[in-house]
Design an enzyme around this catalytic site. Structure first.
Site, PDB file in Angstrom:
ATOM      1  N   ASP A 125      -3.959   1.963  13.648  1.00 27.81           N
ATOM      2  CA  ASP A 125      -4.536   0.843  12.891  1.00 27.81           C
ATOM      3  C   ASP A 125      -4.132   0.896  11.435  1.00 27.81           C
ATOM      4  OD1 ASP A 125      -6.095  -1.399  12.330  1.00 27.81           O
ATOM      5  OD2 ASP A 125      -7.846  -0.193  11.866  1.00 27.81           O
ATOM      6  N   ASP A 331      -0.310  -6.589   8.588  1.00 26.11           N
ATOM      7  CA  ASP A 331      -1.133  -5.819   9.517  1.00 26.11           C
ATOM      8  C   ASP A 331      -0.516  -5.845  10.913  1.00 26.11           C
ATOM      9  OD1 ASP A 331      -3.192  -4.429  10.739  1.00 26.11           O
ATOM     10  OD2 ASP A 331      -4.499  -6.162  10.910  1.00 26.11           O
TER      11      ASP A 331
END
Length: 463
Positions: A125, A331
């Site tokens: 992540d 992201d």
């Protein structure tokens, strides 16, 4: 006097040996690469063979829409474990701010923890910092790390710098650092900040000359989670964000490879239908030097963890459609790209003028723009390139496969959505990043994009 000189010489020699050992542990001070496994890959425990490629993409879009909510505060869910023992806040009194990762994660990575090593398959992540693993039941269940079985495990004190870096922490009766971490869907973890040896199976990619190797790095901080409330379905999470507790920052402090990482994401359809995997690189392996590389500086954002850059303008087929500078996050864990509504409206308008296809109703009303491509071969779709110009002058050109996805057999949709009150942050998602080598340099404060054939650099491609 001679004895003193000999002692000093011995200490210098020992320090040099330790430095060399640390360098060898991290790939000789160079770098290493590991696999990023897409959640829909046949090698993932979350793979559903019953789903078509289009259904998988629609599910990813659904996760992306539902998952991009920022949580503010750290309220415990009903029935949650009690808060850690009081003893003075070690990480400040501010609430945790983190996006939901239990529904929206897209990539997994394997890391072995402890001595002897226990392999964990964790969420990778880029939108969070804390590295944590499931430590419940003291190792009686699969995918659980058992501290009592490792000779290199230790706990971290509540007065340490690592504990101070946590958003919310406290001291227990033994002055160990306990943490709470909450996410926007009500998921909640509690545990003890700890330290361990991490071991990575470094695979040589097709573009790397080095042979496969095992890379071990001692004394890395991580959360040993003893309570989990919510829908966590992996063995833990590896935070790759920009904060001091992320794996990237810790590798930079513990080794000579610097605070650099990169990845090359293969298209989702290939990841779901083959054994190919994307590549996650650290250190020298993370240098992006391919032709066409474009760099942009990181800029301050609301949350230091996120990789925020300045988007200056957007062009379609060479025509600039919007030029208002705005902050946007890069992201890998978000499928769709989220844009300011005014920017998205201008982009959609220009795409509509250039694309000669019949509009179609979006499945589940998730996406704003869809087209009917039944009976039309892909070369006739006529999707123009979209160019993103970033701060510093770097231009990244998105190909049609970076902007549109098939969510049904004959329905092609724009893989972009508008920023909303529930999802207030602009994001460049992973569809837009596929077949780019994307490098993050926390020391130089830059993000670099270069077009690449990521399937060729997949570790599986060289095996």
């Amino acid at each position: 006097m001679e004895a003193t000189v000999l002692v000093l010489f011995a200490l210098i020699l020992l320090a040099g040996q330790r430095a060399c050992a640390a360098s060898r542990a991290a790939g000789g001070g160079g770098g290493f690469s590991v696999e990023l496994i897409h959640r829909d890959s046949p090698r993932s425990p979350f793979h559903d063979p019953a789903l078509s490629p289009q259904a998988r993409m629609l599910a990813a879009a659904r996760r992306s829409i539902q998952g991009q909510v920022l949580a503010r505060g750290s309220a415990s869910a009903p029935g949650a474990a009690p808060a850690p023992a009081s003893g003075g806040a070690a990480g400040g009194s501010g609430g945790v701010e983190s996006k939901i990762i239990t529904q929206s994660f897209e990539y997994l990575m394997a890391v072995s923890v402890g001595t002897p090593a226990t392999q964990m398959l964790a969420i990778a992540d880029t939108g969070s910092d804390l590295v944590w693993f499931d430590c419940r039941s003291n190792g009686t269940a699969g995918g659980v790390f058992a501290p009592s079985r490792s000779s290199t495990y230790d706990v971290v004190g509540c007065q340490s710098d690592a504990c101070q870096a946590l958003d919310r922490a406290s001291c227990d009766a033994d002055s160990d650092c306990q943490y709470q971490y909450s996410y926007g869907d009500g998921s909640h973890i509690v545990g003890v900040l700890s330290t361990e040896t991490f071991t990575f199976a470094s695979s040589a990619s097709a573009s790397a000359a080095a042979a496969s190797q095992v890379v071990s790095v001692p004394h890395l901080d991580f959360g040993c989670s003893t309570y989990l409330a919510g829908s966590f379905r992996a063995d833990g999470l590896v935070g790759l964000g920009g904060g001091p507790l992320s794996l990237v920052s810790q590798l930079g402090s513990a080794t000579q490879i610097g605070r650099r990482f990169s990845y090359c994401l293969i298209p989702s359809a290939a990841a779901a239908s083959t054994n190919a995997s994307s590549t996650l690189n650290f250190g020298a392996n993370a240098v992006v030097s391919e032709p066409g590389a474009a760099s942009t500086p990181l800029v301050p954002g609301e949350i230091d963890t996120y990789y925020t850059v300045a988007l200056e303008s957007v062009a379609v087929g060479g025509k600039t459609v919007a030029s208002n500078e705005s902050a946007i996050i890069v992201d890998s864990g978000t499928t769709l790209t989220f844009l300011d509504p005014a920017l998205l409206k201008a982009l959609v308008g220009e795409l509509g003028r250039r694309i000669n296809l019949t509009r179609a109703d979006p499945p589940e009303k998730l996406l704003e723009v869809c087209y009917d491509v039944s009976g039309r071969p892909q070369e006739e779709w006529g999707i123009p390139d979209v160019a993103l110009r970033f701060g510093g002058g770097g231009v990244v050109t998105l190909r049609p496969e970076n902007t549109f996805v098939l969510v049904q057999e004959d329905t092609l949709c724009l893989a972009m959505a508008a920023v909303t009150g529930d999802q207030p942050v602009s994001i460049i998602g992973n569809v837009a990043q596929q077949n780019f080598h994307v490098g993050y340099d926390l020391d130089a404060r830059t993000v670099t994009f270069a077009p690449a054939d990521c399937a060729r650099s997949s570790p599986a491609a060289s095996s």
